[in-house]
Design an enzyme around this catalytic site. Structure first.
Site, PDB file in Angstrom:
ATOM      1  CD  GLU A 170      13.482 -35.494  35.310  1.00  0.00           C
ATOM      2  OE1 GLU A 170      12.462 -36.059  35.703  1.00  0.00           O
ATOM      3  OE2 GLU A 170      14.137 -34.705  36.013  1.00  0.00           O
ATOM      4  CB  SER A 182       4.610 -31.993  32.465  1.00  0.00           C
ATOM      5  OG  SER A 182       5.053 -30.766  33.018  1.00  0.00           O
ATOM      6  CG  HIS A 235      16.355 -33.333  39.248  1.00  0.00           C
ATOM      7  ND1 HIS A 235      15.944 -32.038  39.045  1.00  0.00           N
ATOM      8  CD2 HIS A 235      15.284 -34.122  38.980  1.00  0.00           C
ATOM      9  CE1 HIS A 235      14.667 -32.042  38.672  1.00  0.00           C
ATOM     10  NE2 HIS A 235      14.242 -33.295  38.629  1.00  0.00           N
ATOM     11  N   GLY A 254       7.520 -29.493  35.700  1.00  0.00           N
ATOM     12  CA  GLY A 254       6.605 -28.685  36.505  1.00  0.00           C
ATOM     13  C   GLY A 254       5.855 -27.622  35.730  1.00  0.00           C
ATOM     14  N   GLY A 284       7.478 -36.100  39.003  1.00  0.00           N
ATOM     15  CA  GLY A 284       7.556 -35.187  40.141  1.00  0.00           C
ATOM     16  C   GLY A 284       6.192 -35.008  40.779  1.00  0.00           C
ATOM     17  N   GLY A 285       5.516 -33.916  40.432  1.00  0.00           N
ATOM     18  CA  GLY A 285       4.256 -33.536  41.061  1.00  0.00           C
ATOM     19  C   GLY A 285       3.225 -34.662  41.156  1.00  0.00           C
ATOM     20  CG  ASN A 291      12.447 -36.122  42.363  1.00  0.00           C
ATOM     21  OD1 ASN A 291      12.575 -35.990  43.584  1.00  0.00           O
ATOM     22  ND2 ASN A 291      13.081 -35.350  41.483  1.00  0.00           N
ATOM     23  CD1 TRP A 292       7.052 -38.325  45.942  1.00  0.00           C
ATOM     24  CD2 TRP A 292       7.069 -38.507  48.184  1.00  0.00           C
ATOM     25  NE1 TRP A 292       6.135 -39.284  46.299  1.00  0.00           N
ATOM     26  CE2 TRP A 292       6.114 -39.417  47.661  1.00  0.00           C
ATOM     27  CE3 TRP A 292       7.259 -38.444  49.564  1.00  0.00           C
ATOM     28  CZ2 TRP A 292       5.355 -40.263  48.476  1.00  0.00           C
ATOM     29  CZ3 TRP A 292       6.497 -39.285  50.376  1.00  0.00           C
ATOM     30  CH2 TRP A 292       5.556 -40.178  49.839  1.00  0.00           C
ATOM     31  CE  LYS A 293      10.876 -32.487  40.839  1.00  0.00           C
ATOM     32  NZ  LYS A 293      10.697 -31.566  39.737  1.00  0.00           N
ATOM     33  CD  GLU A 323      13.600 -29.526  40.307  1.00  0.00           C
ATOM     34  OE1 GLU A 323      13.660 -30.258  41.316  1.00  0.00           O
ATOM     35  OE2 GLU A 323      12.598 -29.482  39.556  1.00  0.00           O
TER      36      GLU A 323
HETATM   37  P1  13P Z   1       7.173 -32.933  37.185  1.00  0.00           P
HETATM   38  O1  13P Z   1       6.615 -34.316  36.949  1.00  0.00           O
HETATM   39  O2  13P Z   1       6.562 -32.248  38.369  1.00  0.00           O
HETATM   40  O3  13P Z   1       7.183 -32.118  35.934  1.00  0.00           O
HETATM   41  O4  13P Z   1       8.723 -33.135  37.603  1.00  0.00           O
HETATM   42  C1  13P Z   1       9.529 -33.927  36.820  1.00  0.00           C
HETATM   43  C2  13P Z   1      10.818 -34.130  37.539  1.00  0.00           C
HETATM   44  O5  13P Z   1      11.618 -33.223  37.660  1.00  0.00           O
HETATM   45  C3  13P Z   1      11.083 -35.459  38.111  1.00  0.00           C
HETATM   46  O6  13P Z   1      12.399 -35.582  38.538  1.00  0.00           O
END
Ligand code: 13P
Length: 249
Positions: free
Chosen positions: A163, A209, A93, A169, A230-231, A10-12, A95
């Site tokens: 999640e 993470s 998600h 993050g 994510g990251g 997920n590149w957000k 967020e």
């Molecule tokens: P991180 O891997 O950056 O913690 O993000 C997880 C995430 O929210 C994937 O949707």
């Protein structure tokens, strides 16, 4: 029941044209993966990503509107995602639940719309730190699943991502026992509600993470069928070892 594993990125709100080269590098590193690979770039890149990514990499969206068309400035429908070349969409998600106050009912509507457009959905659930500290984790997850997942899903078109909000993050990861407890619970709830056919074939991803350094241990946990990253999905150099860990799990 063997479920094909899924490594999802997920590149957000990250990535411009220059990021498309990561898809090529990733594909070169994994010409014949044993797992499914999915990248969900920002909406601006979906069309180009779908055209440039080799076939072993699927492309997905990060959200969709519940309606197919209409006066909703700035929004994107599930049909538009599918038309741009997406095969999946992440919905609910944390967020989006937080930034846009998306409720379980909102997420459920979006899931119905996405399935109607032929997309596969990744429905996200997860507790806050306060909810975990109050020992409400399983109640929260159960409630989110009941509210966000409609009756019409199949094991083919539904993926559930666990999640924990406090792990996203932050570099903090639940213990393997904590991950296992929640994934077993999600599996039980799926089987209880949908029966074994759907319940045992739905994939359950862990997200929060995930890094090259912890991926293999997480993938060893029961009922972990992959990760939503994510990251560490933004560069092929970081995501590739995670895909390799899943391939070997
Ligand atoms: P991180 O891997 O950056 O913690 O993000 C997880 C995430 O929210 C994937 O949707």
């Amino acid at each position: 029941m063997t479920r094909r594993k899924l490594a999802a990125g997920n590149w957000k709100m990250n990535g411009t044209s220059a990021s498309l080269k990561e898809l090529k590098s990733l594909a070169e590193a994994h010409p014949n993966p044993n797992c499914d690979i999915l990248i969900c770039p920002p909406a601006t890149l979906i069309d180009r990503a779908a055209k440039t990514a080799p076939e072993q990499i699927a492309i997905g969206g990060q959200d969709c509107h519940p309606n197919a068309t209409g006066a909703h400035t700035g929004d994107i429908s599930a049909q538009m995602l599918a038309d741009a070349g997406a095969s999946h969409v992440i919905l609910g998600h944390s967020e989006r639940r937080e930034d846009y106050e998306e409720s379980d009912a909102d997420v459920r509507e979006k899931v119905v719309a996405a399935l109607g457009a032929g997309l596969k959905v990744i429905v996200c659930v997860g507790e806050s730190l306060a909810e975990r500290d109050a020992r409400n984790t399983l109640d929260i997850i159960g409630g989110q699943m009941a509210g966000s997942i409609p009756d019409v899903v199949t094991g083919e078109n539904l993926v559930v991502a666990y999640e924990p909000i406090w792990a996203i993050g932050t570099g903090k990861v639940p213990t393997l026992d904590q991950i296992g407890e929640v994934h077993d619970f999600i599996r039980l709830r799926l089987v209880r509600r949908f029966g074994e056919g759907v319940g045992l074939s739905t994939r359950i991803l862990y997200g929060g993470s995930v890094k090259p350094s912890n991926a293999a241990d997480i993938f060893d946990v029961s009922n972990v069928d992959g990760a939503l990253v994510g990251g560490a999905s933004l560069s092929a150099a970081d995501f590739s070892p995670i895909v390799t860990a899943l391939d070997n799990a």
